[in-house]
Design a protein around this motif. Structure first.
Motif, PDB file in Angstrom:
ATOM      1  N   GLU A  21       0.813  -1.216   0.000  1.00  0.00           N
ATOM      2  CA  GLU A  21       0.000   0.000   0.000  1.00  0.00           C
ATOM      3  C   GLU A  21       0.848   1.268   0.000  1.00  0.00           C
ATOM      4  OE1 GLU A  21      -2.455  -0.793   3.391  1.00  0.00           O
ATOM      5  OE2 GLU A  21      -3.679  -2.248   2.287  1.00  0.00           O
ATOM      6  N   ASN A  22       2.054   1.183   0.512  1.00  0.00           N
ATOM      7  CA  ASN A  22       2.945   2.343   0.559  1.00  0.00           C
ATOM      8  C   ASN A  22       4.008   2.313  -0.533  1.00  0.00           C
ATOM      9  OD1 ASN A  22       2.157   4.019   3.026  1.00  0.00           O
ATOM     10  ND2 ASN A  22       2.092   1.906   3.761  1.00  0.00           N
ATOM     11  N   GLU A  23       3.803   1.432  -1.522  1.00  0.00           N
ATOM     12  CA  GLU A  23       4.643   1.329  -2.713  1.00  0.00           C
ATOM     13  C   GLU A  23       6.115   1.044  -2.415  1.00  0.00           C
ATOM     14  OE1 GLU A  23       3.850   4.596  -5.325  1.00  0.00           O
ATOM     15  OE2 GLU A  23       1.717   4.154  -5.388  1.00  0.00           O
ATOM     16  N   ILE A  24       6.368   0.348  -1.320  1.00  0.00           N
ATOM     17  CA  ILE A  24       7.717  -0.109  -1.031  1.00  0.00           C
ATOM     18  C   ILE A  24       7.995  -1.380  -1.822  1.00  0.00           C
ATOM     19  CG2 ILE A  24       9.255  -0.949   0.800  1.00  0.00           C
ATOM     20  CD1 ILE A  24       7.737   1.028   2.682  1.00  0.00           C
ATOM     21  N   THR A  25       6.929  -2.117  -2.145  1.00  0.00           N
ATOM     22  CA  THR A  25       7.030  -3.244  -3.078  1.00  0.00           C
ATOM     23  C   THR A  25       6.040  -3.014  -4.208  1.00  0.00           C
ATOM     24  OG1 THR A  25       6.928  -5.641  -3.349  1.00  0.00           O
ATOM     25  CG2 THR A  25       5.375  -4.683  -1.791  1.00  0.00           C
ATOM     26  N   SER A  26       6.412  -3.477  -5.387  1.00  0.00           N
ATOM     27  CA  SER A  26       5.503  -3.341  -6.536  1.00  0.00           C
ATOM     28  C   SER A  26       4.683  -4.612  -6.754  1.00  0.00           C
ATOM     29  CB  SER A  26       6.297  -3.006  -7.802  1.00  0.00           C
ATOM     30  OG  SER A  26       7.288  -3.976  -8.018  1.00  0.00           O
ATOM     31  N   ILE A  27       4.949  -5.646  -5.972  1.00  0.00           N
ATOM     32  CA  ILE A  27       4.211  -6.899  -6.069  1.00  0.00           C
ATOM     33  C   ILE A  27       2.862  -6.704  -5.378  1.00  0.00           C
ATOM     34  CG2 ILE A  27       4.206  -9.345  -5.397  1.00  0.00           C
ATOM     35  CD1 ILE A  27       7.320  -9.133  -5.498  1.00  0.00           C
ATOM     36  N   LYS A  46      16.313  -2.001  -4.302  1.00  0.00           N
ATOM     37  CA  LYS A  46      14.939  -1.599  -4.600  1.00  0.00           C
ATOM     38  C   LYS A  46      14.219  -1.183  -3.321  1.00  0.00           C
ATOM     39  CE  LYS A  46      10.648  -3.284  -6.667  1.00  0.00           C
ATOM     40  NZ  LYS A  46       9.984  -4.392  -7.370  1.00  0.00           N
ATOM     41  N   PHE A  47      14.309  -2.004  -2.295  1.00  0.00           N
ATOM     42  CA  PHE A  47      13.631  -1.701  -1.036  1.00  0.00           C
ATOM     43  C   PHE A  47      14.140  -0.395  -0.432  1.00  0.00           C
ATOM     44  CE2 PHE A  47      13.928  -1.776   3.587  1.00  0.00           C
ATOM     45  CZ  PHE A  47      12.586  -1.777   3.921  1.00  0.00           C
ATOM     46  N   VAL A  48      15.448  -0.266  -0.266  1.00  0.00           N
ATOM     47  CA  VAL A  48      15.980   0.906   0.442  1.00  0.00           C
ATOM     48  C   VAL A  48      15.775   2.185  -0.356  1.00  0.00           C
ATOM     49  CG1 VAL A  48      17.631  -0.452   1.793  1.00  0.00           C
ATOM     50  CG2 VAL A  48      18.394   0.633  -0.322  1.00  0.00           C
ATOM     51  N   ARG A 163      13.440 -12.054   2.465  1.00  0.00           N
ATOM     52  CA  ARG A 163      12.651 -10.959   1.909  1.00  0.00           C
ATOM     53  C   ARG A 163      11.530 -10.525   2.860  1.00  0.00           C
ATOM     54  NH1 ARG A 163      12.389 -10.152  -3.744  1.00  0.00           N
ATOM     55  NH2 ARG A 163      10.125 -10.127  -3.580  1.00  0.00           N
ATOM     56  N   TRP A 164      10.873 -11.463   3.543  1.00  0.00           N
ATOM     57  CA  TRP A 164       9.750 -11.092   4.414  1.00  0.00           C
ATOM     58  C   TRP A 164      10.218 -10.230   5.570  1.00  0.00           C
ATOM     59  CZ3 TRP A 164       9.146 -11.708   9.580  1.00  0.00           C
ATOM     60  CH2 TRP A 164       9.978 -12.607  10.222  1.00  0.00           C
ATOM     61  N   TYR A 165      11.442 -10.476   6.050  1.00  0.00           N
ATOM     62  CA  TYR A 165      11.910  -9.745   7.221  1.00  0.00           C
ATOM     63  C   TYR A 165      12.114  -8.278   6.916  1.00  0.00           C
ATOM     64  CZ  TYR A 165      14.147  -8.834  11.621  1.00  0.00           C
ATOM     65  OH  TYR A 165      14.432  -8.326  12.853  1.00  0.00           O
ATOM     66  N   VAL A 166      12.482  -7.980   5.706  1.00  0.00           N
ATOM     67  CA  VAL A 166      12.749  -6.592   5.326  1.00  0.00           C
ATOM     68  C   VAL A 166      11.474  -5.776   5.240  1.00  0.00           C
ATOM     69  CG1 VAL A 166      13.751  -5.145   3.512  1.00  0.00           C
ATOM     70  CG2 VAL A 166      14.878  -7.243   4.209  1.00  0.00           C
ATOM     71  N   LEU A 167      10.349  -6.437   4.994  1.00  0.00           N
ATOM     72  CA  LEU A 167       9.080  -5.701   4.958  1.00  0.00           C
ATOM     73  C   LEU A 167       8.785  -5.119   6.314  1.00  0.00           C
ATOM     74  CD1 LEU A 167       6.868  -8.129   2.882  1.00  0.00           C
ATOM     75  CD2 LEU A 167       7.977  -6.054   2.083  1.00  0.00           C
TER      76      LEU A 167
END
Length: 167
Positions: A21-27, A46-48, A163-167
């Motif tokens: 929802e905050n566009e930190i991921t495009s998936i 991409k994340f940072v 990957r999940w931890y970085v969210l």
């Protein structure tokens, strides 16, 4: 953004929805997010970078760092990913050797990310060089500070970042 049919715990679902929802991921679908995979440097960039642009309101307009030395190592990626990796360099989050503080010659986009590397980059995003320490334990001050602020609980530097931890 959807977590329909998610096999993951509620904490992961909530983190994914927030990032989506905050566009930190495009998936858009959690089932496509590969949350249990180990994150590589391209994904971390991409994340940072998305976090820095969206939440810290960083602007690339005044960043003059020359990141052309990474062009060869990122040429096979999409335009979006090349841009995000270049911005992570221009923002000076992911461009130096952590021990000797010299520019790295290759972005190493496929290299897996350890907790030491992720914690150091996250700390640089939040506090720039406040916790820098240029020796073989370059990550110690960064990880300890993140733990003291309840951002990261496990500061084992050798953990491969999921990957999940970085969210």
């Amino acid at each position: 953004c959807t977590v329909a049919w998610s096999p993951y715990p509620e904490e992961w679902n909530e983190a994914f929805l927030y990032a989506c929802e905050n566009e930190i991921t495009s998936i858009k679908d959690i089932n496509d997010a590969r949350l249990e995979d180990i994150m590589n440097r391209a994904e971390m960039a991409k994340f940072v970078t998305k976090f820095a642009l969206a939440w810290l309101k960083k602007s690339p307009s005044n960043m003059n760092k020359d990141c052309s030395n990474f062009a060869e190592s990122i040429k096979s990626y999409s335009s979006e990913m090349k841009n995000l990796m270049t911005l992570s360099c221009k923002f000076e989050y992911m461009w130096i050797h952590t021990v000797d503080y010299e520019p790295i010659p290759d972005f190493m986009p496929a290299k897996f990310v350890s907790r030491a590397e992720f914690g150091t980059v996250l700390s640089r995003i939040l506090w720039w060089d406040t916790y820098e320490w240029t020796n073989e334990n370059y990550y110690a001050n960064h990880l300890n500070n993140l733990k003291n602020r309840w951002i990261i609980s496990d500061i084992n530097p050798d953990i491969q970042e999921k990957r999940w931890y970085v969210l």
